[in-house]
Design a protein around this motif. Structure first.
Motif, PDB file in Angstrom:
ATOM      1  N   GLY A   1       0.811  -1.209   0.000  1.00 12.53           N
ATOM      2  CA  GLY A   1       0.000   0.000   0.000  1.00 12.53           C
ATOM      3  C   GLY A   1       0.845   1.259   0.000  1.00 12.53           C
ATOM      4  N   LEU A   2       1.787   1.322   0.931  1.00 10.42           N
ATOM      5  CA  LEU A   2       2.667   2.488   1.022  1.00 10.42           C
ATOM      6  C   LEU A   2       3.552   2.605  -0.211  1.00 10.42           C
ATOM      7  N   ALA A   3       4.059   1.458  -0.696  1.00 10.70           N
ATOM      8  CA  ALA A   3       4.928   1.483  -1.869  1.00 10.70           C
ATOM      9  C   ALA A   3       4.197   2.034  -3.085  1.00 10.70           C
ATOM     10  N   SER A   4       2.961   1.595  -3.285  1.00 17.51           N
ATOM     11  CA  SER A   4       2.169   2.094  -4.411  1.00 17.51           C
ATOM     12  C   SER A   4       1.963   3.602  -4.315  1.00 17.51           C
ATOM     13  N   GLN A   5       1.689   4.079  -3.104  1.00 19.61           N
ATOM     14  CA  GLN A   5       1.490   5.516  -2.894  1.00 19.61           C
ATOM     15  C   GLN A   5       2.767   6.298  -3.197  1.00 19.61           C
ATOM     16  N   LYS A   6       3.918   5.789  -2.714  1.00 15.43           N
ATOM     17  CA  LYS A   6       5.184   6.481  -2.945  1.00 15.43           C
ATOM     18  C   LYS A   6       5.557   6.488  -4.426  1.00 15.43           C
ATOM     19  N   LEU A   7       5.346   5.380  -5.107  1.00 13.49           N
ATOM     20  CA  LEU A   7       5.694   5.307  -6.528  1.00 13.49           C
ATOM     21  C   LEU A   7       4.824   6.246  -7.359  1.00 13.49           C
ATOM     22  N   ASN A   8       3.557   6.363  -6.994  1.00 14.88           N
ATOM     23  CA  ASN A   8       2.672   7.315  -7.683  1.00 14.88           C
ATOM     24  C   ASN A   8       3.164   8.748  -7.499  1.00 14.88           C
ATOM     25  N   LEU A   9       3.574   9.071  -6.285  1.00 16.10           N
ATOM     26  CA  LEU A   9       4.058  10.425  -6.008  1.00 16.10           C
ATOM     27  C   LEU A   9       5.361  10.704  -6.749  1.00 16.10           C
ATOM     28  N   LEU A  10       6.224   9.684  -6.851  1.00 17.77           N
ATOM     29  CA  LEU A  10       7.473   9.867  -7.602  1.00 17.77           C
ATOM     30  C   LEU A  10       7.196  10.135  -9.076  1.00 17.77           C
ATOM     31  N   GLN A  11       6.234   9.402  -9.627  1.00 18.79           N
ATOM     32  CA  GLN A  11       5.906   9.622 -11.039  1.00 18.79           C
ATOM     33  C   GLN A  11       5.309  11.003 -11.269  1.00 18.79           C
TER      34      GLN A  11
END
Length: 560
Positions: A437-447
């Motif tokens: 969950g957290l990883a998906s959120q962080k990757l979205n923010l990076l993109q």
């Protein structure tokens, strides 16, 4: 008033007059004190109002009596002084008695308050158990007994509740406090009168077990574990606590004349932490090797922090090559090395695991990210070809749960003015699977920051395909373990082909790392892999060497 000329009357007048002045001054002081207390300490005023009223009344009675005596002396009135001094002396004795009574009562209350204050200083406010200061005194006394008589053995037990934070988070601090109180009662019920149970704070408890051998200390801990493992029932909520136990006996202070209680507590704590690593509800006896390991770890942490401050960590850059249509440089992966002032160059395989364990990896990642982006910004200004290339930076799994990570990346990009899609952040597959969950959120923010995301070591984690569709990633990096067997193993080759096809099917780039042979590169080329890196093409290069490679325009044709 001629009577004042008589020496006897003059002395009497002086004595009585001075006494009256003292009485008036005393009454004024009392009145001022009462007003001050009433204004600033209402609770104390209610407590002392009656006392002050009685004492001031006695003083006023004395003032009236003294005034009558002065009046008789000045105006030559012949009174029977026996009848006047009798009441004065009686009032004096009653006043002394009343003052003594009130003072004794006051001192008793002050003594009780002092005792209570000392108790609060030496005891935990919630459980009523002795606190760390009290325990240190008791352990110091036990050490003194030990030095006088070596047969006076004792042990220190350290108890830590593992899931107490979850209790607080789930049920609130009121339930958490009741858990601590009940735990303290259970431990206290399991020990003898000669033993001392204390609370260090939080969910940590200490037991000083006196007159025991190491074997008996272990038996005591088994008894306490049996009591604490029973379910808790608080306000209708039933649950169990997981606890770790550590024991340190006095034998580790036998050779020291200056043994310190804090050292024994620390060693018991080390043993407890070792129990925590072994699992739930275990207990461990301290051995000297634990202390040596802790010292080594502390020295490592100090050296590591000094290394960051003194720029002992240096970056090297491994080129990544595009296979199609020709073999050309596509970018670089920034890698870190530690140039220790005494030990020389240290491999990341040695210091990265310890940095992960101690939490220092976050500082190292920030250091690498900042320096890699700074260097890349300089290259972009010096070499126009770098605008078509990228810089990759590895990030620890710890950043998945670090709330400041995205802000850090954004601030670094703005600081060095990096163009869009110039920076690639690599994160391991295991980190993504552990906290999807957290990883998906962080990757979205990076993109959203136009930073490309790569999944490193792909294929080594669990449920890779099931999670992959949830993550907005641009690059899959095939782990070197699959590349090693790509020539001899049909299954390894098929796995690599599947990963490449999967990446292309999801509009992602496939990168193979660990390419060390020409034959491996040719197979990857046939399988339509996009980018490769490895020792066959280039080892990690210094900043100057890597910058020279970034300026290469022609395609590279490596020999077999």
């Amino acid at each position: 008033m001629h009577t004042l000329k008589e020496p006897t009357n003059l002395i009497l007048f002086a004595e009585i007059g001075l006494g009256l002045i003292i009485l008036i001054t005393s009454a004024a002081c009392y009145r001022s004190l009462v007003k001050h207390i009433r204004k600033n300490e209402e609770e104390l005023y209610r407590f002392t109002k009656t006392t002050f009223t009685i004492l001031i009344s006695f003083i006023c009675a004395f003032m009236v009596s003294y005034s009558l005596v002065l009046f008789s002396v000045i105006f030559d009135q012949h009174y029977n002084f026996n009848s006047l001094f009798g009441p004065i002396l009686f009032l004096g004795s009653v006043y002394v008695l009343a003052t003594a009574y009130f003072n004794v009562g006051l001192f008793k209350k002050l003594l009780a308050s002092n005792v209570e204050l000392k108790k609060q200083t030496l005891h935990d406010y919630m459980t009523g158990l002795p606190n760390k200061l009290f325990l240190i005194r008791k352990i110091d006394q036990a050490l003194a007994k030990k030095r006088k008589n070596p047969k006076n053995c004792f042990a220190i037990a350290f108890i830590d509740i593992l899931n107490f934070k979850r209790v607080n988070d789930s049920f609130g601090h009121i339930i958490g406090d009741k858990v601590l109180i009940q735990t303290s009662k259970r431990i206290a019920s399991a020990v003898r009168k000669v033993d001392t149970v204390g609370r260090l704070g939080g969910d940590d408890f200490i037991i000083l077990i006196e007159d025991v051998t190491p074997r008996e200390a272990i038996w005591f801990m088994k008894k306490i574990r049996g009591i604490l493992i029973n379910p808790y029932n608080i306000d209708g909520i039933e649950f169990k606590l997981d606890i770790s136990y550590g024991i340190c006996t006095d034998e580790y202070e036998r050779q020291s004349e200056n043994g310190r209680p804090a050292d024994l507590i620390n060693k018991a704590n080390m043993a407890m932490r070792r129990s925590k690593k072994r699992g739930k509800n275990n207990f461990t006896m301290f051995v000297e090797s634990m202390f040596n390991s802790a010292q080594d770890l502390l020295k490592f942490e100090n050296d590591f922090k000094n290394g960051l401050v003194n720029n002992e960590f240096i970056l090297v850059f491994q080129p990544q090559y595009r296979l199609h249509p020709e073999l050309t440089v596509s970018g670089f992966e920034a890698l870190v090395r530690w140039n220790h002032p005494k030990k020389g160059l240290i491999s990341p395989l040695e210091f990265i695991p310890i940095a992960e364990k101690t939490g220092l990896i976050l500082k190292l990642d920030r250091y690498v990210l900042d320096n890699a982006c700074r260097i890349w910004s300089e290259w972009l200004h010096k070499n126009p070809l770098c605008s078509k290339q990228h810089i990759s930076v590895n990030i620890s799994a710890s950043h998945v749960t670090d709330s400041s990570f995205i802000r850090l990346v954004q601030a670094t990009i703005l600081k060095y003015g990096l163009p869009d899609d110039s920076l690639v952040i690599e994160i391991t597959e295991s980190a993504i699977v552990d906290a999807p969950g957290l990883a998906s959120q962080k990757l979205n923010l990076l993109q959203s920051l136009n930073v490309k995301c790569a999944i490193d070591d792909f294929g080594t984690g669990y449920s890779s395909l099931a999670y992959l569709t949830r993550f907005p990633t641009d690059i899959l990096k095939i782990d070197r373990s699959f590349i090693d067997g790509i020539e001899s193993s049909t299954s390894a080759k098929q796995i690599v082909k599947s990963v490449i096809d999967l990446a292309h099917g999801m509009n992602m780039i496939a990168i193979a790392e660990g390419v060390e042979l020409y034959s491996q590169m040719k197979i990857l080329e046939d399988l339509k892999c996009d980018i490769v890196q490895g020792f066959f093409l280039a080892k990690p290069l210094s900043e100057e060497e890597a910058f020279a490679v970034s300026k290469e325009v022609k395609s590279i044709r490596p020999t077999q």
